[in-house]
Enzyme design. Structure first.
Site, short mmCIF file in Angstrom:
data_model
loop_
_atom_site.label_atom_id
_atom_site.label_comp_id
_atom_site.label_asym_id
_atom_site.label_seq_id
_atom_site.Cartn_x
_atom_site.Cartn_y
_atom_site.Cartn_z
N GLU A 123 2.08 1.70 -3.44
CA GLU A 123 0.98 2.17 -4.28
C GLU A 123 0.75 3.67 -4.07
O GLU A 123 0.54 4.42 -5.02
CB GLU A 123 -0.29 1.38 -3.92
N GLU B 57 -13.17 -14.35 -4.47
CA GLU B 57 -11.88 -13.94 -5.08
C GLU B 57 -10.69 -14.32 -4.20
O GLU B 57 -9.56 -14.27 -4.64
CB GLU B 57 -11.87 -12.44 -5.38
N CYS C 249 -9.99 -1.13 14.96
CA CYS C 249 -10.21 -2.56 15.26
C CYS C 249 -10.30 -2.83 16.77
O CYS C 249 -10.91 -3.81 17.18
CB CYS C 249 -9.09 -3.40 14.68
N GLU D 201 0.83 -1.20 0.00
CA GLU D 201 0.00 0.00 0.00
C GLU D 201 0.87 1.26 0.00
O GLU D 201 0.55 2.25 -0.67
CB GLU D 201 -0.93 -0.02 1.23
N CYS E 276 -7.98 -1.97 4.42
CA CYS E 276 -7.76 -3.07 5.37
C CYS E 276 -9.06 -3.54 6.01
O CYS E 276 -9.16 -4.68 6.45
CB CYS E 276 -6.85 -2.64 6.50
N SER F 48 -7.15 1.62 -2.11
CA SER F 48 -5.97 0.84 -2.48
C SER F 48 -6.42 -0.55 -2.92
O SER F 48 -7.40 -1.09 -2.40
CB SER F 48 -5.05 0.72 -1.27
N LYS G 250 -14.56 -9.95 9.06
CA LYS G 250 -13.48 -10.82 8.60
C LYS G 250 -14.00 -12.22 8.27
O LYS G 250 -13.47 -12.90 7.41
CB LYS G 250 -12.38 -10.92 9.67
N GLU H 282 -15.31 -11.90 4.93
CA GLU H 282 -14.21 -11.70 3.99
C GLU H 282 -13.56 -13.04 3.61
O GLU H 282 -13.22 -13.25 2.44
CB GLU H 282 -13.17 -10.76 4.60
#
Lengths: 158, 587
Positions: free
Chosen positions: B288, B378, B515, B285, B311, B331, B370, B373
């Site tokens: 980037e 993907e 978090c 990141e 994130c 990102s 999460k 996720e």
């Protein structure tokens, strides 16, 4: 579900604009939208939510809270049976049952041919005529379960 | 200037600023009035006081009816009784009526022991339920992250406040009227067909067992018992500063060493660290960011600026659902959890010669999103996910207790290598502002080739939910914004959409404080001070690390040398980056 045509979408947007797209005007907007479309389907609620910048869950919450609002299209001849105190004690429940049986639908539903829908209301201010029912704008008083078939038949002509 | 008001609560004189509620005034002198619907994460917009539960009622002299303490402001000379006979009777009746429409399932309820309704019932010494009534039974739903069992709902509407006001997601709301009321998605849909981001803040604040996390602990135990499988674990930075609370440690206790020891005791073959992949995230990141900034400064107006962090999986869900026209800004770097999975099942598995299907990657996260996720298609190869499943800090505590591990007497152990090595930059990922600070530490040094004048970017730290700063990036004034809460994220996205955004980098986290306040953390029961204590611990953890910049992590350097080549290489793009798509909900 059926997609709304563009002109209806534009009408709903215009109603929101008329009320300044204010979240505080939600109930007024829903009233006018229901008057225009006949009912408040999912897509109409989503448009209103987007215009007012409020979550669709809030629109849906208000629609489900007030019995006046409906997500089912009303019939061409909306039937409303009064369940107010006076009508109730004079047998309105039996009148309602007879409408349900004759039309083959439950309260809040619409017949498959779209001609009749059935609802309850609380007092139309004609307690002297109890029990009372309305079909469209027409008021029927002193009802007896035996009268129901004929009333429905009268409206089935047009 | 607010005036001070003096009043008497239970015969004690109290002086409080004008506008203070009776509830807060009582609290200031140590009198705790029981509450159920009330919740106020002070400093955020998460403020819920519909005064609907009526548990906090108190007697006010001269007032005819009882007053709800949570939403009645103190007035000069007021005399309040918080536990008169009349008050206790009213509270008892209120709870007894609630219990008349509550399933009698305390023995098997996942919330048992942490349920606020149970606590108030015990506080009032209610030992029977005198009112027998009809139960309002509702549809149950289980998603990848959240379980809804609204039979247990007490209509406090805290979840609705978190979902609508704090996150502006609008997945949950009150539906219907009277006895038929329920808190549910619109149009009787399932959560998966709404804009739900699975942030889990509804679960974090639910006082009862109506909203809970989906647990994967039984599956984990099966895998740990299976001799055919190598089971490895990664733990997120926010877990180590909160897990101790589950075992009676003060909020803000750092239990990293014990956490590792507990995971080894549970039988994991290798105990690794999400901090390792957080360092990898910064490499990608940060690079980037530099790439975009370099083009931008050369006058290329087509390059998407600001760069937004990616994130937080709830935030990813949020922009895919609400801002499909702005998907070029976040990102493309995968979250640390997913980078870890991809690194473990490719780089590490090849190195260790473990076939993919025999390797189970588990994560311990402060997060419910999460879990969702992990199941994104993907992030799987031939149906085998990079991270098999994720458990929360709370689930880990449950597992530790169930396995008869004495947390207090555990030794301090070190993470296994190489996927356990990390720097202080990764540790601060757990707090709001942390990802941005970590990225700045690396981007600055990679860009200038000079060591940082000071490692701590204190300008980006803090607990306010929306912060901005201008950083001297070797002569260039870099405008940054840091936000938590998706409501704040929405404001920033709308600025971008309107072409009015003046920031170059934006960090977004969905949960209060980042978090550390995640939906899978030990329950804070509305006390924001607990989250602040965890934040303090996060920065302490960073300060104690020998290395504090991601690009100095030796195992990361080795991984790039031997496997990825360099950040943003073709291989890095294939395994460490992702793509976003329009997930707008249709009505």
């Amino acid at each position: 579900m059926e997609k709304l045509c563009n002109s209806v979408v534009e009408k709903i947007r215009a109603i929101c604009d008329k009320f300044g797209n204010k979240p505080g005007e939600l109930i007024n907007i829903l009233h006018e939208s229901q008057h225009t479309v006949g009912y408040l389907p999912m897509e109409v609620q989503a448009i209103i939510a987007e215009k007012l910048h409020i979550p669709v869950s809030r629109v849906y919450g208000v629609v489900t809270f007030y019995t006046f609002f409906t997500m089912v299209p009303k019939g061409k001849h909306p039937v409303s049976v009064c369940l107010g105190t006076a009508c109730y004690v004079r047998g309105a429940e039996k009148i309602l049952e007879e409408f349900k049986r004759t039309l083959g639908i439950d309260v809040g539903e619409t017949t498959e041919d779209g001609r009749f829908s059935l609802d309850c209301l609380r007092c139309v201010g004609a307690c002297g005529l109890a029990p009372v029912a309305m079909v469209g704008e027409k008021v029927y008083g002193h009802l007896n379960p035996a009268d129901i078939k004929k009333i429905i038949k009268d409206f089935s002509q047009d | 200037m607010k005036q001070n008001i003096s009043l008497i609560i239970d015969n004690h004189k109290v002086v409080v600023p004008e506008g203070t509620t009776i509830l807060d005034a009582a609290k200031s002198i140590g009198i705790v009035i029981p509450t159920l619907c009330h919740m106020n994460l002070k400093g955020t917009c998460a403020d819920n006081h519909p005064a609907s539960c009526r548990v906090c009622v108190v007697e006010v002299k001269g007032r005819r009816n009882l007053a709800p303490a949570c939403s009645t402001a103190c007035t000069e000379g007021m005399e309040v009784k918080t536990s008169s006979i009349r008050v206790i009777r009213a509270r008892k009746t209120v709870i007894e009526l609630m219990l008349s429409d509550h399933p009698n399932e305390c023995l098997t309820c996942p919330k048992s022991g942490k349920c606020e309704l149970q606590a108030v019932t015990q506080h009032l010494a209610i030992n029977e339920t005198p009112y027998a009534g009809e139960l309002s039974l509702r549809k149950k739903e289980m998603t990848a992250s959240i379980v809804r069992n609204m039979d247990k709902c007490i209509y406090c509407r805290r979840c609705e406040t978190m979902c609508n006001v704090y996150q502006t997601v609008g997945a949950l709301g009150a539906v219907g009227r009277g006895f038929n009321t329920t808190i549910a998605p619109s149009f009787n849909r399932n959560l998966k067909d709404t804009d739900c981001t699975y942030c889990g803040q509804c679960v974090a604040v639910c006082p009862v067992g109506a909203l809970t996390e989906r647990t994967y602990t039984d599956q984990l135990i099966d895998d740990l018992e299976n001799p055919e499988k190598t089971v490895i674990v990664q733990t997120a930075p926010a877990v180590r500063v909160a897990l101790g609370e589950e075992f009676g440690n003060a909020p803000g206790s750092i239990v990293t060493g014990k956490l590792v020891a507990a995971l080894k005791d549970l039988g994991f073959d290798y105990v690794f660290d999400t901090d390792f992949s957080a360092d990898a995230t910064i490499m990608e990141e940060g690079s980037e960011l530099l790439e975009r900034l370099t083009k931008f400064l050369k006058g290329d107006k087509s390059v998407p600026i600001p760069l937004m962090t990616s994130c937080c999986p709830a935030w990813v869900n949020f922009y895919e659902h609400n801002f499909p026209d702005l998907l070029q800004y976040p990102s493309t770097a995968r979250s640390p959890q997913q980078m870890f999975g991809a690194i473990a099942k490719n780089y590490w598995a090849e190195k260790m010669n473990i076939p993919r299907e025999k390797l189970v990657v588990v994560s311990v996260m402060p997060c419910l999103a999460k879990k969702f996720e992990c199941q994104r298609p993907e992030f799987a190869t031939n149906g085998n996910p990079d991270v098999d499943y994720s458990i929360t800090t709370r689930e880990l505590a449950t597992l530790i207790r169930r396995s008869n591990i004495n947390f207090e007497t555990l030794p301090h152990m070190e993470f296994d290598n190489p996927l356990g090595e990390s720097t202080g930059a990764a540790a601060i990922f757990g707090s709001t502002g942390g990802v941005l600070e970590a990225a700045l530490r690396t981007a600055y040094e990679l860009h200038t080739g000079k060591p940082l004048p000071k490692i701590d970017f204190t300008e980006v730290r803090g607990i306010d939910s929306l912060r901005t700063a201008t950083i001297d990036f070797d002569g260039f004034a870099l405008n940054v914004a840091i936000a938590y809460g998706l409501g704040n994220a929405r404001k920033l996205m709308e600025e971008i959409r309107a072409g009015k955004c003046k920031y170059h980098v934006i960090e977004i986290m969905a949960c209060p404080g980042g978090c550390i306040g995640g939906g899978g953390q030990p329950l804070h029961h509305g006390d924001f001070e607990i989250i602040k204590a965890r934040q303090k611990a996060i920065y302490e953890e960073d300060k104690n690390m020998p290395l504090r910049k991601s690009h100095e992590n030796k195992s990361i350097i080795e991984m790039y040398e031997k496997y990825f080549g360099k950040p943003l290489s073709e291989k890095a793009h294939a395994l460490l980056h992702t793509h976003y798509s329009d997930k707008t909900i249709k009505y």
